[in-house]
Motif scaffolding. Structure first.
Motif, short mmCIF file in Angstrom:
data_model
loop_
_atom_site.label_atom_id
_atom_site.label_comp_id
_atom_site.label_asym_id
_atom_site.label_seq_id
_atom_site.Cartn_x
_atom_site.Cartn_y
_atom_site.Cartn_z
N ALA A 115 0.83 -1.21 0.00
CA ALA A 115 0.00 0.00 0.00
C ALA A 115 0.86 1.25 0.00
N ILE A 116 0.47 2.21 -0.82
CA ILE A 116 1.10 3.53 -0.82
C ILE A 116 0.03 4.56 -0.50
N LEU A 117 0.32 5.42 0.47
CA LEU A 117 -0.56 6.55 0.76
C LEU A 117 0.08 7.78 0.14
N ASN A 118 -0.59 8.32 -0.86
CA ASN A 118 -0.09 9.51 -1.55
C ASN A 118 -0.79 10.73 -0.97
N SER A 141 -15.50 16.34 -20.81
CA SER A 141 -15.33 17.43 -19.85
C SER A 141 -15.00 16.86 -18.49
N TYR A 142 -14.30 17.65 -17.72
CA TYR A 142 -13.85 17.30 -16.37
C TYR A 142 -14.53 18.24 -15.40
N THR A 143 -15.09 17.70 -14.32
CA THR A 143 -15.80 18.55 -13.38
C THR A 143 -15.39 18.24 -11.95
N SER A 144 -15.34 19.30 -11.15
CA SER A 144 -15.04 19.16 -9.73
C SER A 144 -16.28 19.37 -8.87
N LYS A 145 -17.45 19.48 -9.49
CA LYS A 145 -18.68 19.70 -8.75
C LYS A 145 -19.04 18.46 -7.92
N TRP A 146 -19.57 18.70 -6.73
CA TRP A 146 -20.01 17.60 -5.87
C TRP A 146 -21.30 17.03 -6.44
N THR A 147 -21.26 15.79 -6.87
CA THR A 147 -22.43 15.12 -7.41
C THR A 147 -22.54 13.73 -6.78
N ASN A 148 -23.54 12.98 -7.22
CA ASN A 148 -23.73 11.63 -6.69
C ASN A 148 -22.88 10.59 -7.41
N GLN A 149 -22.09 11.02 -8.37
CA GLN A 149 -21.23 10.07 -9.06
C GLN A 149 -19.84 10.67 -9.26
N TYR A 150 -18.89 9.81 -9.51
CA TYR A 150 -17.51 10.23 -9.72
C TYR A 150 -16.82 9.17 -10.56
N SER A 151 -15.66 9.51 -11.11
CA SER A 151 -14.88 8.55 -11.90
C SER A 151 -13.40 8.67 -11.61
N ILE A 152 -13.03 9.66 -10.80
CA ILE A 152 -11.63 9.93 -10.46
C ILE A 152 -11.52 10.17 -8.97
N VAL A 153 -10.55 9.56 -8.34
CA VAL A 153 -10.18 9.90 -6.96
C VAL A 153 -8.79 10.50 -7.01
N LEU A 154 -8.66 11.74 -6.61
CA LEU A 154 -7.39 12.45 -6.71
C LEU A 154 -6.34 11.82 -5.80
N THR A 155 -5.14 11.74 -6.30
CA THR A 155 -4.06 11.12 -5.51
C THR A 155 -3.44 12.10 -4.53
N GLU A 156 -4.08 13.24 -4.32
CA GLU A 156 -3.60 14.13 -3.27
C GLU A 156 -3.90 13.55 -1.89
N ALA A 157 -4.80 12.57 -1.83
CA ALA A 157 -5.11 11.90 -0.58
C ALA A 157 -5.74 10.54 -0.92
#
Length: 203
Positions: free
Chosen positions: A18-21, A65-81
């Motif tokens: 495991a790596i925690l980024n 398109s790429y969006t940072s809006k809070w919605t009920n779905q997602y496809s990316i989890v940022l590796t900042e955490a």
């Protein structure tokens, strides 16, 4: 030579699976880290983390398109955490096409999006978002790129460039969010393992 992709270099000193980024401007509580790690242990082939983003097809522009809006779905989890398996560092560094690396290095942006492309391409699965405190905390003493319009536009470009190079869109949408067991149940706090997550308010 250090590049923005160096954060994913498969350094031989890394012995854990495991790596925690973490970015330098991110604050996570020990409970948040512990819970995310427990989830990752059940899904070690996925990226498991906190800040989530999404993509969608824009008919008016005939592009992704790429969006940072809070919605009920997602496809990316940022590796900042986020947690992920160290094997993906090897794939990122040695498996990806040079053009993908060149896109990231020239823009000095989008390495986290590219890692999500890679993992979804390999697994055909979405990342996993885990619960967090009501407001994701960042250190405001550092200047934030997320408020920079040019930074956001560049990420839009990256999503389309990556999909063109891959020849398809590997990102997978998900509605799943994993929360601590009993976090909303009216039981004694003494029975809850992640009490602070509930006390501080879960969005």
């Amino acid at each position: 030579f250090q590049t923005i992709s160096s954060r994913f270099f498969p350094h031989p000193l890394i012995q854990t699976d495991a790596i925690l980024n973490l970015d330098e401007d991110v604050f996570l509580s020990t409970e948040e880290v512990d819970f995310a790690f427990k989830v990752w242990q059940s899904y070690p082939e996925r990226i498991v983390g906190y800040p989530a983003r999404s993509h969608y097809w824009d008919e008016t522009k005939s592009s992704w398109s790429y969006t940072s809006k809070w919605t009920n779905q997602y496809s990316i989890v940022l590796t900042e955490a986020a947690f992920y398996h160290r094997y993906y560092n090897y794939l990122y560094t040695h498996y990806l096409r040079d053009l993908l690396h060149k896109t990231v290095d020239q823009s000095q942006n989008c390495e986290d999006i590219l890692m999500n492309f890679l993992v979804s391409h390999v697994t055909k699965l979405p990342p996993i978002k885990v619960t967090q405190r009501k407001q994701f905390k960042e250190n405001k003493t550092y200047p934030s790129l997320w408020n920079d319009p040019d930074h956001f536009i560049q990420r839009q470009v990256c999503v389309n460039t990556f999909s063109q190079i891959y020849g398809y869109m590997p990102l997978v949408r998900s509605h799943l969010r994993l929360d601590p067991v009993l976090y909303k149940d009216p039981v004694s706090n003494l029975r809850k393992r992640y009490r602070k997550l509930e006390l501080e308010g879960i969005k």
